[in-house]
Design a protein around this motif. Structure first.
Motif, mmCIF file in Angstrom:
data_model
loop_
_atom_site.group_PDB
_atom_site.id
_atom_site.type_symbol
_atom_site.label_atom_id
_atom_site.label_comp_id
_atom_site.label_asym_id
_atom_site.label_seq_id
_atom_site.Cartn_x
_atom_site.Cartn_y
_atom_site.Cartn_z
ATOM 1 N N GLY A 209 2.342 1.640 -3.390
ATOM 2 C CA GLY A 209 1.317 1.996 -4.369
ATOM 3 C C GLY A 209 0.955 3.467 -4.296
ATOM 4 O O GLY A 209 0.825 4.137 -5.325
ATOM 5 N N ARG A 210 0.803 3.977 -3.074
ATOM 6 C CA ARG A 210 0.491 5.409 -2.908
ATOM 7 C C ARG A 210 1.640 6.270 -3.431
ATOM 8 O O ARG A 210 1.414 7.288 -4.095
ATOM 9 N N ARG B 70 -6.110 -3.409 -5.207
ATOM 10 C CA ARG B 70 -4.702 -3.697 -5.515
ATOM 11 C C ARG B 70 -4.355 -3.251 -6.931
ATOM 12 O O ARG B 70 -3.713 -3.971 -7.698
ATOM 13 N N ALA C 32 1.654 6.179 -7.243
ATOM 14 C CA ALA C 32 0.554 6.991 -7.776
ATOM 15 C C ALA C 32 0.905 8.481 -7.703
ATOM 16 O O ALA C 32 0.652 9.229 -8.642
ATOM 17 N N TRP D 4 -4.077 5.060 -6.236
ATOM 18 C CA TRP D 4 -3.830 3.665 -5.883
ATOM 19 C C TRP D 4 -5.015 3.193 -5.056
ATOM 20 O O TRP D 4 -5.461 3.886 -4.134
ATOM 21 N N ASP E 33 0.807 -1.221 0.000
ATOM 22 C CA ASP E 33 0.000 0.000 0.000
ATOM 23 C C ASP E 33 0.840 1.271 0.000
ATOM 24 O O ASP E 33 0.564 2.203 -0.760
ATOM 25 N N PHE F 209 -4.253 0.485 -9.861
ATOM 26 C CA PHE F 209 -4.204 1.922 -10.109
ATOM 27 C C PHE F 209 -5.388 2.343 -10.965
ATOM 28 O O PHE F 209 -5.861 1.572 -11.800
ATOM 29 N N PRO G 244 1.975 0.010 -12.675
ATOM 30 C CA PRO G 244 2.245 1.337 -13.226
ATOM 31 C C PRO G 244 2.625 1.318 -14.700
ATOM 32 O O PRO G 244 2.252 2.226 -15.439
#
Length: 74
Positions: free
Chosen positions: A8-9, A31, A12, A26, A5, A33, A52
């Motif tokens: 992912g953030r 799970r 993003a 994200w 997480d 984008f 991504p």
């Protein structure tokens, strides 16, 4: 590739800075984008991808297909 997480953030946020005209998020629950095109308020363009690289590819394809609407005064 498993994306955590926090990673992912961060990804993003980086993609958001590098791609003006897009809102990129994200989703920890899904799970993946999501990218929302912000250049055409009359048409909703939402792209979902697991990673991504896939997201960037789909965003570029969308830009080449529909393209951002340029604003001109005059």
């Amino acid at each position: 590739m498993v994306i955590r997480d926090t990673e992912g953030r961060a990804l993003a946020a980086t993609l958001q800075r590098r791609n003006p005209g897009w809102l990129i998020m994200w989703s920890p629950w899904r799970r993946g984008f999501s990218a929302f095109a912000c250049w055409n308020p009359g048409r909703s363009i939402v792209i979902d991808a697991r990673g991504p690289e896939e997201l960037l590819h789909l965003m570029l394809t969308e830009e080449m297909t529909t393209g951002p609407v340029s604003s001109s005064s005059g």
